[in-house]
Design a protein around this motif. Structure first.
Motif, PDB file in Angstrom:
ATOM      1  N   PHE A   1       0.844  -1.193   0.000  1.00  0.00           N
ATOM      2  CA  PHE A   1       0.000   0.000   0.000  1.00  0.00           C
ATOM      3  C   PHE A   1       0.888   1.255   0.000  1.00  0.00           C
ATOM      4  CE2 PHE A   1      -2.990  -3.144   1.214  1.00  0.00           C
ATOM      5  CZ  PHE A   1      -4.275  -2.636   1.079  1.00  0.00           C
ATOM      6  N   PRO A   2       0.409   2.357  -0.555  1.00  0.00           N
ATOM      7  CA  PRO A   2       1.205   3.601  -0.596  1.00  0.00           C
ATOM      8  C   PRO A   2       1.140   4.379   0.718  1.00  0.00           C
ATOM      9  CG  PRO A   2      -0.858   3.964  -1.730  1.00  0.00           C
ATOM     10  CD  PRO A   2      -0.850   2.502  -1.326  1.00  0.00           C
ATOM     11  N   TRP A   3       1.651   3.770   1.776  1.00  0.00           N
ATOM     12  CA  TRP A   3       1.572   4.403   3.091  1.00  0.00           C
ATOM     13  C   TRP A   3       2.344   5.725   3.143  1.00  0.00           C
ATOM     14  CZ3 TRP A   3      -2.151   2.484   5.858  1.00  0.00           C
ATOM     15  CH2 TRP A   3      -2.484   1.119   5.747  1.00  0.00           C
ATOM     16  N   ASP A   4       3.518   5.780   2.471  1.00  0.00           N
ATOM     17  CA  ASP A   4       4.307   7.016   2.465  1.00  0.00           C
ATOM     18  C   ASP A   4       3.536   8.149   1.793  1.00  0.00           C
ATOM     19  OD1 ASP A   4       6.337   5.718   3.759  1.00  0.00           O
ATOM     20  OD2 ASP A   4       7.551   5.377   1.957  1.00  0.00           O
ATOM     21  N   ALA A   5       2.831   7.817   0.714  1.00  0.00           N
ATOM     22  CA  ALA A   5       2.032   8.838   0.029  1.00  0.00           C
ATOM     23  C   ALA A   5       0.897   9.313   0.926  1.00  0.00           C
ATOM     24  CB  ALA A   5       1.481   8.270  -1.279  1.00  0.00           C
TER      25      ALA A   5
ATOM     26  N   ILE B   1      -1.332  13.631   4.499  1.00  0.00           N
ATOM     27  CA  ILE B   1      -1.795  14.111   5.809  1.00  0.00           C
ATOM     28  C   ILE B   1      -0.964  15.304   6.259  1.00  0.00           C
ATOM     29  CG2 ILE B   1      -2.060  13.515   8.245  1.00  0.00           C
ATOM     30  CD1 ILE B   1      -2.609  10.638   7.378  1.00  0.00           C
ATOM     31  N   MET B   2       0.354  15.221   6.062  1.00  0.00           N
ATOM     32  CA  MET B   2       1.229  16.326   6.471  1.00  0.00           C
ATOM     33  C   MET B   2       0.957  17.578   5.648  1.00  0.00           C
ATOM     34  SD  MET B   2       4.974  14.694   7.353  1.00  0.00           S
ATOM     35  CE  MET B   2       5.156  13.769   5.840  1.00  0.00           C
ATOM     36  N   THR B   3       0.658  17.405   4.379  1.00  0.00           N
ATOM     37  CA  THR B   3       0.429  18.540   3.488  1.00  0.00           C
ATOM     38  C   THR B   3      -0.879  19.253   3.808  1.00  0.00           C
ATOM     39  OG1 THR B   3       1.652  17.460   1.709  1.00  0.00           O
ATOM     40  CG2 THR B   3       0.174  19.250   1.080  1.00  0.00           C
ATOM     41  N   THR B   4      -1.911  18.474   4.071  1.00  0.00           N
ATOM     42  CA  THR B   4      -3.239  19.059   4.297  1.00  0.00           C
ATOM     43  C   THR B   4      -3.506  19.368   5.761  1.00  0.00           C
ATOM     44  OG1 THR B   4      -4.251  16.869   4.525  1.00  0.00           O
ATOM     45  CG2 THR B   4      -4.144  17.816   2.309  1.00  0.00           C
ATOM     46  N   THR B   5      -2.705  18.767   6.656  1.00  0.00           N
ATOM     47  CA  THR B   5      -2.841  18.904   8.125  1.00  0.00           C
ATOM     48  C   THR B   5      -4.234  18.497   8.610  1.00  0.00           C
ATOM     49  OG1 THR B   5      -3.511  21.238   8.086  1.00  0.00           O
ATOM     50  CG2 THR B   5      -1.140  20.768   8.180  1.00  0.00           C
ATOM     51  N   THR B   6      -4.905  17.648   7.821  1.00  0.00           N
ATOM     52  CA  THR B   6      -6.195  17.091   8.254  1.00  0.00           C
ATOM     53  C   THR B   6      -6.162  15.586   8.022  1.00  0.00           C
ATOM     54  OG1 THR B   6      -7.393  17.167   6.147  1.00  0.00           O
ATOM     55  CG2 THR B   6      -7.318  19.204   7.442  1.00  0.00           C
TER      56      THR B   6
ATOM     57  N   GLU C   1      -2.687   8.078  14.105  1.00  0.00           N
ATOM     58  CA  GLU C   1      -2.220   8.504  15.435  1.00  0.00           C
ATOM     59  C   GLU C   1      -0.812   9.086  15.412  1.00  0.00           C
ATOM     60  OE1 GLU C   1      -2.790   5.021  17.821  1.00  0.00           O
ATOM     61  OE2 GLU C   1      -4.901   5.498  18.247  1.00  0.00           O
ATOM     62  N   MET C   2      -0.119   8.938  14.263  1.00  0.00           N
ATOM     63  CA  MET C   2       1.223   9.523  14.148  1.00  0.00           C
ATOM     64  C   MET C   2       1.170  11.045  14.046  1.00  0.00           C
ATOM     65  SD  MET C   2       2.934   6.808  11.460  1.00  0.00           S
ATOM     66  CE  MET C   2       4.219   7.953  10.977  1.00  0.00           C
ATOM     67  N   PHE C   3      -0.015  11.574  13.747  1.00  0.00           N
ATOM     68  CA  PHE C   3      -0.152  13.006  13.528  1.00  0.00           C
ATOM     69  C   PHE C   3      -1.111  13.605  14.550  1.00  0.00           C
ATOM     70  CE2 PHE C   3       0.876  10.954   9.535  1.00  0.00           C
ATOM     71  CZ  PHE C   3       1.965  11.704   9.099  1.00  0.00           C
ATOM     72  N   PRO C   4      -0.899  14.877  14.905  1.00  0.00           N
ATOM     73  CA  PRO C   4      -1.784  15.533  15.875  1.00  0.00           C
ATOM     74  C   PRO C   4      -3.155  15.801  15.269  1.00  0.00           C
ATOM     75  CG  PRO C   4      -0.189  17.110  15.001  1.00  0.00           C
ATOM     76  CD  PRO C   4       0.196  15.778  14.469  1.00  0.00           C
ATOM     77  N   ALA C   5      -4.067  14.910  15.528  1.00  0.00           N
ATOM     78  CA  ALA C   5      -5.416  15.066  14.986  1.00  0.00           C
ATOM     79  C   ALA C   5      -6.412  14.491  15.974  1.00  0.00           C
ATOM     80  CB  ALA C   5      -5.529  14.344  13.642  1.00  0.00           C
ATOM     81  N   GLU C   6      -7.645  14.944  15.849  1.00  0.00           N
ATOM     82  CA  GLU C   6      -8.698  14.438  16.714  1.00  0.00           C
ATOM     83  C   GLU C   6      -8.949  12.956  16.422  1.00  0.00           C
ATOM     84  OE1 GLU C   6     -10.528  15.934  19.155  1.00  0.00           O
ATOM     85  OE2 GLU C   6      -9.091  17.600  18.958  1.00  0.00           O
ATOM     86  N   PRO C   7      -9.240  12.162  17.443  1.00  0.00           N
ATOM     87  CA  PRO C   7      -9.554  10.746  17.207  1.00  0.00           C
ATOM     88  C   PRO C   7     -10.749  10.607  16.267  1.00  0.00           C
ATOM     89  CG  PRO C   7      -9.243  11.179  19.556  1.00  0.00           C
ATOM     90  CD  PRO C   7      -9.277  12.515  18.881  1.00  0.00           C
ATOM     91  N   LEU C   8     -10.688   9.598  15.420  1.00  0.00           N
ATOM     92  CA  LEU C   8     -11.780   9.323  14.492  1.00  0.00           C
ATOM     93  C   LEU C   8     -12.602   8.149  15.014  1.00  0.00           C
ATOM     94  CD1 LEU C   8      -9.951   9.657  11.032  1.00  0.00           C
ATOM     95  CD2 LEU C   8     -11.664  11.221  11.989  1.00  0.00           C
TER      96      LEU C   8
END
Length: 335
Positions: free
Chosen positions: A40-44, A49-54, A93-100
């Protein structure tokens, strides 16, 4: 002996993922085919996620996989969905985001369910059509390898999608149909007259009939006559072979056991001499070369039987996810 690997993806096509839409589509294609998670393209996904910050893309992927109507009707195995969701949660969970909540709810559902011996793999065609096949979890079960889809069948299906003219108005016989992917793809994409699926193992034949019913009954564009034939390569009668009257014969991954090569070649020789309107049938075989000695033995048996072959080296567009490092060879056999 060096073997040509013809499974070349045409430039600019196949499993690439350059945009957000491409990333989501690649996740969907791999998920339904139950590809290994490391493909799977996990790096992409991380970059998006880093680009959009969402984490909107996580929700979109979930909607296109575990929450998609295909998954609700014809799901991949529970174990696979658990592993996929666990990895998706880990990435989120690697990124600062609200739990889904929707992610954890989806995982909770599959954690509580009970695994079965059978699951579904779904193969998405370029048209957007989906082919969902009931497959066994184990590669070998009930004394046969015919209850799963093998890589050469995926390649032969891709080749068939690009060579529909070969099947136009033809009666096609497939040897060793297994659970039916190649034949179903041909029937869904080509204007053929008749398609004959064949195998000899009773459990495989039953699963094959079920998959054909699920995938070809009332499908758009499928006007060809379809039947399933029990065909024992060693004991097939002349009457049975003459009755088939195939213009074109195809097979995938039938060259894997030295013990069956001789009877396979004898069958091919008999079929090639069953002329239809004074014309020998065309024979195409795709093989994953796992053991070069076994494959060499097959080619030598063809030569002994007076059958010639050419290697088809044309590249095809990759449609289905599978290991491109595998050595797959496609040949045409003739008298």
């Amino acid at each position: 002996m060096n073997y040509t690997h013809p499974t070349t993806v045409k430039e600019g096509q196949g499993m690439g993922h350059k945009t957000r839409k491409d990333v989501i589509h690649t996740f969907q294609v791999n998920f339904f085919a139950m590809s290994l998670l490391d493909r799977f393209p996990w790096d992409a996904l991380d970059s998006e996620i880093m680009t959009t910050t969402t984490s909107d893309i996580i929700v979109d992927i979930l909607q296109k996989t575990c929450l998609h109507p295909i998954c609700l009707k014809n799901p991949p195995s529970l174990k696979y969905r658990r592993r996929f969701l666990t990895e998706l949660i880990k990435r989120h969970e690697m990124f600062p985001a609200e739990p889904l909540d929707v992610l954890y709810e989806a995982l909770g559902e599959v954690m509580c369910a009970q695994e079965e011996d059978m699951c579904y793999k779904t193969y998405l065609l370029p048209t957007g059509d989906a082919i969902s096949l009931a497959e066994n979890m184990a590669l070998i079960s009930q004394g046969t390898t015919g209850l799963v889809t093998w890589e050469a069948a995926l390649y032969l299906s891709e080749w068939a999608l690009e060579n529909t003219h070969i099947f136009k108005n033809k009666t096609v016989l497939e040897l060793g149909s297994g659970i039916g992917l190649t034949g179903i793809v041909v029937c869904r994409s080509s204007s053929l007259t008749k398609y004959i699926f064949s195998d000899c193992h009773q459990t495989v034949l039953q699963r094959l009939k079920e998959n054909i019913t699920n995938c070809l009954t009332n499908s758009d564009g499928n006007s060809a006559s379809v039947c399933v034939e029990e065909l024992d390569w060693e004991n097939a009668s002349d009457e049975q072979l003459q009755k088939i009257k195939a213009d074109t014969i195809i097979a995938a991954d039938v060259v894997y056991d030295p013990d069956i090569i001789a009877c396979l070649v004898r069958l091919l020789s008999r079929l090639l001499n069953c002329k239809v309107q004074e014309k020998h049938p065309d024979v195409y075989i795709a093989s994953t070369v796992r053991n070069p000695q076994t494959y060499d033995c097959f080619k030598k048996e063809l030569e002994i039987a007076g059958l010639r072959h050419i290697i088809l080296k044309d590249s095809v567009t990759q449609v289905f996810p599978y290991n491109q490092a595998s050595t797959i060879e496609m040949i045409k056999i003739y008298v």
